[in-house]
Design a protein around this motif. Structure first.
Motif, mmCIF file in Angstrom:
data_model
loop_
_atom_site.group_PDB
_atom_site.id
_atom_site.type_symbol
_atom_site.label_atom_id
_atom_site.label_comp_id
_atom_site.label_asym_id
_atom_site.label_seq_id
_atom_site.Cartn_x
_atom_site.Cartn_y
_atom_site.Cartn_z
ATOM 1 N N TYR A 102 -30.934 9.647 -22.550
ATOM 2 C CA TYR A 102 -30.992 9.705 -21.092
ATOM 3 C C TYR A 102 -31.245 8.307 -20.559
ATOM 4 C CZ TYR A 102 -32.224 14.065 -23.305
ATOM 5 O OH TYR A 102 -32.227 15.129 -24.174
ATOM 6 N N GLY A 160 -27.867 12.486 -20.426
ATOM 7 C CA GLY A 160 -28.163 12.524 -19.003
ATOM 8 C C GLY A 160 -28.524 11.166 -18.473
ATOM 9 N N LYS A 183 -31.747 8.870 -15.934
ATOM 10 C CA LYS A 183 -32.957 8.857 -15.108
ATOM 11 C C LYS A 183 -32.856 7.702 -14.138
ATOM 12 C CE LYS A 183 -36.158 10.476 -18.658
ATOM 13 N NZ LYS A 183 -37.234 10.062 -19.558
ATOM 14 N N ILE A 198 -25.227 8.549 -10.450
ATOM 15 C CA ILE A 198 -25.111 9.155 -11.782
ATOM 16 C C ILE A 198 -23.831 9.977 -11.800
ATOM 17 C CG2 ILE A 198 -26.089 10.803 -13.421
ATOM 18 C CD1 ILE A 198 -28.862 10.173 -12.206
ATOM 19 N N SER A 211 -21.745 12.182 -14.522
ATOM 20 C CA SER A 211 -21.748 12.693 -15.890
ATOM 21 C C SER A 211 -20.552 13.610 -16.079
ATOM 22 C CB SER A 211 -23.049 13.454 -16.122
ATOM 23 O OG SER A 211 -22.887 14.366 -17.180
ATOM 24 N N TYR A 220 -26.490 18.454 -19.595
ATOM 25 C CA TYR A 220 -26.842 17.326 -18.739
ATOM 26 C C TYR A 220 -28.294 17.487 -18.342
ATOM 27 C CZ TYR A 220 -27.742 14.493 -14.715
ATOM 28 O OH TYR A 220 -28.338 13.596 -13.857
ATOM 29 N N GLY A 247 -31.120 15.414 -16.145
ATOM 30 C CA GLY A 247 -31.248 14.233 -15.292
ATOM 31 C C GLY A 247 -32.493 14.252 -14.438
ATOM 32 N N VAL A 272 -25.638 12.114 -7.386
ATOM 33 C CA VAL A 272 -25.525 12.650 -8.744
ATOM 34 C C VAL A 272 -24.316 13.571 -8.789
ATOM 35 C CG1 VAL A 272 -26.634 14.010 -10.548
ATOM 36 C CG2 VAL A 272 -28.019 12.622 -8.998
ATOM 37 N N CYS A 319 -22.221 15.868 -11.697
ATOM 38 C CA CYS A 319 -22.005 16.285 -13.090
ATOM 39 C C CYS A 319 -20.845 17.243 -13.137
ATOM 40 C CB CYS A 319 -23.169 17.073 -13.659
ATOM 41 S SG CYS A 319 -24.741 16.544 -13.144
ATOM 42 N N PRO A 348 -30.858 19.466 -13.788
ATOM 43 C CA PRO A 348 -31.156 18.326 -12.913
ATOM 44 C C PRO A 348 -32.559 18.451 -12.318
ATOM 45 C CG PRO A 348 -29.745 19.928 -11.790
ATOM 46 C CD PRO A 348 -30.193 20.564 -13.074
#
Lengths: 472, 256
Positions: free
Chosen positions: A306, A335, A337, A349, A351, A363, A365, A380, A382, A397
């Motif tokens: 991560y 993931g 941070k 982010i 993903s 995932y 996060g 974010v 994903c 998440p």
């Protein structure tokens, strides 16, 4: 008459390209298993200063004290046989400065992996680690003249102890988590990079990590410091032979981007499917600095990773773009941070995960905004793509927002490769396999287009390999 | 007649998820001809087009699709494409992240069964873009991703032009287009008319036929071709609507 398609599976292909092994080459191999004596032995052999041994012992104690994480894939984690692992294997006396100085079978391995060729074509510097130690190291002369330091961590500690002492373990403390603690205790190899103020390294510095021995534990330790206004891209690749017994790779990577520096860290992780890849990666971004993690995970049995960015100065920017591909027997638990600890900080982010066969992706996060980090912005996204019914994807998440004036966006999608997409592409003349590969390549395009060209070609090729046999 | 017809659909029965949609369709398209297949919503027009292309969800329960004399039943969509069949979709699918250039090149390779040199590919694309009045930047967009209705239809026509099929089936390519887009699309289709090529134009409305005169018009009602005739049939439909054919269809005894 129909011609039978050649039956090539990913494992055959991996075997041929990366999964091969050569006879073990070592000048020293510690016995399997870990105890305090072994930690002292590693430090002693390396001729380290006392403060480093203290740090190692602190790490060792934390490793023993910390329980195995319970929030992850515990079945896999608990099957790691720590006592069977070889924690230190020294393949050569010292790293070669030219490939001719590298023992023949080790050089041959890196030749097969295309490292010297890549070095000639587009790299500013290369470090090649084999088992526990760097066996080759080189950097272009002009960069040396500009004051850029690119060394393996052991040599770095010898030549620049004052810098290492100041920064080592400051981003990821010894007791950060069980595996960071293990790394602190047993670390060997990895890269140490310092880019002076204002120096822009235009071509990537690359490290390649290779495990050859069975039941090997590789614990490289990397520290990259980009001084004010400097720019650097670091790339790491990794492969290992396919053995039936497991190996452990547990790295710690610390990045420090000083004010207005730009630091980019690219990983294409392609361990064989018997490697546990449990790494801790974290960066600090000071005022106006940018840190970008580009993280491609294709290999390993279990990856837990991560990458994080601590946005410590106003206007700092962090990005994690990741792609995970889990084939049957793999769990990619990856993931990001993002910690917003200053005003006007921003993070992105993205993903992308693909699960195939019985493969599993997760995932995980965290976006945290501390009080006072006004105008923090975070996006974010994903996206998970499932290639068949048995494959699996989960999203965990976490958002901890303690500031009112923020802009946070989160979007997650899970999709199956649609019959309609497949039919559309096939109606244009693509075979089912080609259609699937194309859809998958399109899916990861937002990641690929961020990569330097050579790596995007490599990544597409690896994804292509993983896609072999996608059609039942 | 020595050459087999381009397309013969013979007493085709098709079901989707267990429900019978086509109930004995008969249709013959010869090279050089343009056929219009008209019908109300739910009559089975799109089912027929998907079926011709080999969509796995559409099950042929009886009857045949013969293309150049060859039974298509066992061929997957890509092999039908390679044989020279093209379907312009009513609702083209988006493939995010895949550029039109990459997609088309892979398609052309699939259809030809061999790689197409970059230079040749560029020439083919350029000529067709010019002919259709499409900017070259279009090629670097992702396939149908975020496209307007008109852009989607243009891309279908561009693909058809590049792949140069022998039999093109156009499923409601005219629907949802404003008059300018409709003209461009009709011009694109007209440009493809050739002695060796057959076109099957599936449409709900007579509108596009103002720009494209078909040789034969079929009316599909409730899974069967209720009537076939010349271009005048389309005008009759426009005037009277589908209702009369519906009645006719219900009183016509089942031919099979």
């Amino acid at each position: 008459m129909t011609v039978a398609k050649p039956q090539v599976t990913i494992n055959d292909e991996y075997e041929k390209l990366y999964g091969f092994h050569v006879p073990e080459h070592s000048v020293f191999k510690a016995e399997a298993g870990l105890d305090e004596q072994k930690v002292r032995q590693i430090s002693g052999m390396k001729g380290e200063p006392a403060w480093m041994l203290d740090l190692r012992l602190k790490g060792y104690r934390a490793f023993l004290a910390k329980p195995m994480p319970v929030w992850a894939n515990t079945a896999l984690l608990n099957s790691i046989k720590f006592a069977d692992i070889y924690y230190y294997l020294k393949p050569t006396e010292k790293p070669g400065a030219s490939w001719d100085e590298v023992p023949a079978e080790i050089k041959e391995t890196f030749d097969r992996l295309g490292i010297p060729e890549a070095e000639r074509k587009f790299l500013a510097g290369v470090s090649a680690q084999y088992e526990s130690e760097s066996v080759y190291h080189s950097m272009r002369e002009d960069l040396q003249k500009q004051g850029v330091i690119f060394l393996d961590m052991d040599t770095g500690l010898k030549e620049h102890p004052e810098i290492i002492k100041r920064y080592f373990g400051t981003v990821i403390p010894p007791a950060d988590n069980k595996f960071a603690a293990l790394n602190t205790a047993t670390w060997s190899g990895g890269s140490f990079i310092y880019v002076p103020k204002g120096v822009k390294v235009s071509m990537p510095l690359q490290a390649y990590f290779r495990i050859n021995a069975k039941n090997m534990g590789q614990f490289e330790r990397t520290l990259i410091i980009a001084d004010e206004g400097s720019e650097v891209t670091y790339f790491e690749g990794c492969t290992a032979p396919s053995y039936s017994s497991d190996s452990l790779h547990s790295a710690v990577v610390e990045l420090i981007a000083m004010p207005h520096a730009k630091l980019r860290y690219v990983t294409i992780q392609n361990w064989s499917k018997n490697v546990y890849n449990l790494v801790t990666k974290r960066a600090i971004a000071q005022e106006g600095a940018t840190v970008q993690w580009l993280d491609g995970n294709l290999g390993s049995k279990l990856t837990m990773k991560y990458p994080g960015v601590y946005l410590m100065g106003p206007g700092a920017h962090g990005e994690v773009l990741s792609v995970a591909f889990a084939n049957s027997g793999q769990h990619q638990d990856a993931g990001a941070k993002m910690i917003h600890a200053a005003p006007d900080t921003s993070s992105v982010i993205t993903s992308k995960s693909i699960s195939k066969g019985t493969g599993r992706t997760s995932y995980r996060g965290l976006v945290k905004v501390y009080p006072g980090a006004a105008n923090a912005k975070s996006t974010v996204r994903c996206d998970a793509l499932l290639l068949n019914e048995e494959s699996r994807s989960d999203t965990y998440p976490t958002m901890e927002i303690d500031e009112k004036q923020v802009h946070i966006g989160h979007e997650a999608t899970v999709s199956k490769i649609g019959d309609e997409q497949l039919f559309y592409a096939m109606s244009r003349g693509l075979t089912e396999q080609e259609a699937m590969s194309m859809i998958v390549n399109g899916f990861i395009e937002p990641f690929v287009k961020e990569l330097p060209l050579e790596y995007s070609v490599e990544l597409n090729r690896l994804v292509q390999l993983e896609m072999e046999g996608a059609v039942g | 007649m020595t050459n087999p017809s381009l397309l013969i659909v013979r007493d085709l029965h098709v079901s989707v998820e267990g429900k019978a949609i086509l109930k004995g369709v008969n249709l013959t398209v010869n090279a050089g001809e343009v056929h219009a297949l008209m019908g109300p919503n739910g009559s089975g027009k799109s089912t027929l087009s998907f079926c011709l292309m080999g969509h796995p969800k559409y099950h042929v329960t009886s009857g045949q699709i013969l293309y150049l004399g060859q039974d298509m039943a066992a061929l997957p969509p890509n092999e039908r494409a390679a044989a020279g069949i093209f379907l312009a979709f009513q609702y083209p699918t988006a493939i995010p992240g895949v550029t039109i250039a990459n997609f088309l090149r892979a398609a052309l390779r699939g259809v030809r069964g061999q790689d197409v040199p970059v230079k040749e590919f560029r020439q083919i694309v350029k000529a067709n873009l010019n002919a259709l009045g499409i900017a070259e930047s279009f090629m670097s967009r992702y396939v149908n991703d975020g496209f307007s209705g008109g852009e989607k239809k243009r891309l279908e026509i561009l693909q058809m032009a590049v792949l140069a099929p022998q039999l093109a089936v156009l499923d409601e390519t005219d629907s949802g287009l404003d008059i300018d887009a409709l003209k461009t699309v009709a011009e694109g289709i007209n440009a493809l008319r050739a002695p060796e090529r057959g076109l099957l134009l599936i449409t709900h409305y007579q509108r596009i036929l103002n720009y494209l005169t078909p040789d034969v018009v079929h009316v599909l009602v409730n899974g069967r071709v209720a009537r076939s005739g010349g271009p005048e049939l389309a005008h009759e439909l426009e005037a009277k609507g589908y209702e009369t054919f519906r009645d006719q269809e219900t009183v016509t005894p089942v031919a099979s």
